[in-house]
Write a protein that holds these residues in place. Structure first.
Motif, PDB file in Angstrom:
ATOM      1  N   ASN A 123     -28.559   2.676  20.331  1.00  0.00           N
ATOM      2  CA  ASN A 123     -27.380   2.266  20.189  1.00  0.00           C
ATOM      3  C   ASN A 123     -27.085   2.151  18.633  1.00  0.00           C
ATOM      4  O   ASN A 123     -25.881   2.574  18.077  1.00  0.00           O
ATOM      5  N   LYS A 130     -21.998   7.719  13.974  1.00  0.00           N
ATOM      6  CA  LYS A 130     -20.617   7.385  13.915  1.00  0.00           C
ATOM      7  C   LYS A 130     -20.053   7.402  12.668  1.00  0.00           C
ATOM      8  O   LYS A 130     -18.993   7.768  11.881  1.00  0.00           O
ATOM      9  N   VAL A 155     -20.490   6.319  23.133  1.00  0.00           N
ATOM     10  CA  VAL A 155     -19.367   5.852  22.326  1.00  0.00           C
ATOM     11  C   VAL A 155     -18.056   6.326  22.744  1.00  0.00           C
ATOM     12  O   VAL A 155     -17.905   7.542  22.936  1.00  0.00           O
ATOM     13  N   ARG A 159     -15.947   2.876  20.054  1.00  0.00           N
ATOM     14  CA  ARG A 159     -16.810   1.577  20.337  1.00  0.00           C
ATOM     15  C   ARG A 159     -18.012   2.214  21.216  1.00  0.00           C
ATOM     16  O   ARG A 159     -17.841   2.787  22.222  1.00  0.00           O
ATOM     17  N   LEU A 160     -19.347   1.429  20.982  1.00  0.00           N
ATOM     18  CA  LEU A 160     -20.323   1.550  21.643  1.00  0.00           C
ATOM     19  C   LEU A 160     -19.998   0.884  23.238  1.00  0.00           C
ATOM     20  O   LEU A 160     -19.257  -0.227  23.177  1.00  0.00           O
TER      21      LEU A 160
END
Length: 316
Positions: A123, A130, A155, A159-160
């Protein structure tokens, strides 16, 4: 030797693996002011104690600055399944014995007067991609880390995806062979059994032994070298690995409609031929409309990506 400032230009990033722990002082652009690496000593020392040591050493190495170094906090990316809200290790493999159940964020905040963020190692690698890497400027992408095992991160909308408590993205346990061999997770035919560096080396050793050429020292890098040299056994093994990986990537494209699929970890060091053949395999298995515009790219900054991404949590 340091002070907390919410808008400080630096954060501590810590990348925790089964063999070593990398810690660094990192800025928002991924530049590393100072770094240290300590052996994890899994099985003979508590992993959380080694993490504390790495942080103390990296802070000590940067302590000559005047005024004291301003820090936003500490970010940790670690192997294992992480309860993201709690910053605790919910599950860990036998590579890190005794690590499961560690309330890591609480322990580190008790040791250092700084905010602490903890997430899974892949993550945080996705945060590097990103902000700085192959997924810069895109909102939807997938990360795969092919190393000792196979890890993943998703993602969407920038957003993760963490799932119910933080374990979303266990992409190494996508089934790519309904009747494949059993996996430690309890499933069968998991991607990790075909595409991890560990599995590539193991299957090569098994193939050599079957041909009366047993070699216990063969690792994944040796397999890649033999593949590039045209050895038939290595070529057959890599075709199988890329077929499994291509099938998994096609499924991920169909599920998530990403702009980019980022491949990191030691297997990604197999070279441009690996990426060219993998792209062709994934394209062959993907709906044409969904393949259009998708890029499959190597991870940014190689083995430093996890440490940088761990620190970047403080800017998220």
């Amino acid at each position: 030797m340091y002070r907390l400032e919410p808008d400080a230009p630096y954060a501590v990033g810590v990348d925790v693996g089964g063999t070593k722990i990398n810690a660094g002082i990192v800025d928002e652009l991924g530049e590393v002011l100072h770094t240290v690496s300590v052996p994890t000593l899994a099985g003979s020392a508590r992993t959380e104690d080694r993490i504390v040591l790495a942080i103390r050493e990296v802070l000590g190495g940067a302590s000559g600055s005047l005024p004291p170094l301003a820090l936003r906090g500490i970010g940790v990316g670690t192997a294992g399944q992480i309860d993201w809200a709690e910053g605790a290790v919910r599950s860990a493999s036998d590579l890190l014995p005794g690590y499961a159940g560690t309330p890591l964020r609480r322990l580190l905040e008790a040791q250092f007067p700084l905010p602490v963020r903890v997430d899974n190692d892949v993550n945080v690698l996705a945060l590097t991609e990103k902000r700085l890497g192959a997924a810069r400027g895109v909102s939807d992408f997938v990360c795969l880390a092919l190393g000792t095992g196979v890890g993943g991160a998703l993602v969407t909308g920038g957003r993760l995806v963490h799932g119910a408590w933080g374990a979303a993205g266990e992409l190494g346990h996508l089934a790519v062979d309904l009747h494949g061999p059993p996996c430690l997770c309890g499933g069968r035919g998991c991607l990790e059994l075909y595409a991890s560096g560990t599995s590539i080396a193991r299957r090569m050793r098994e193939g050599l032994a079957a041909h009366g050429q047993a070699d216990a020292l063969v690792d994944a890098r040796e397999v890649f070298a033999r593949w590039h040299a045209g050895e038939p056994l290595a070529a057959a093994l890599m075709r199988e690995s890329m077929a499994a990986l291509g099938a998994a990537i096609a499924s991920l494209i169909h599920m998530w409609n990403p702009h980019v699929v980022v491949i990191g970890g030691g297997v990604a060091e197999a070279g441009e031929r690996f990426f060219a053949e993998l792209r062709a395999e994934a394209e062959r298995r993907t709906m044409p409309a969904m393949w259009a515009g998708v890029r499959i790219e190597p991870a940014y900054r190689g083995n430093w990506g996890g440490m940088i991404g761990a620190a970047l949590q403080l800017w998220e």
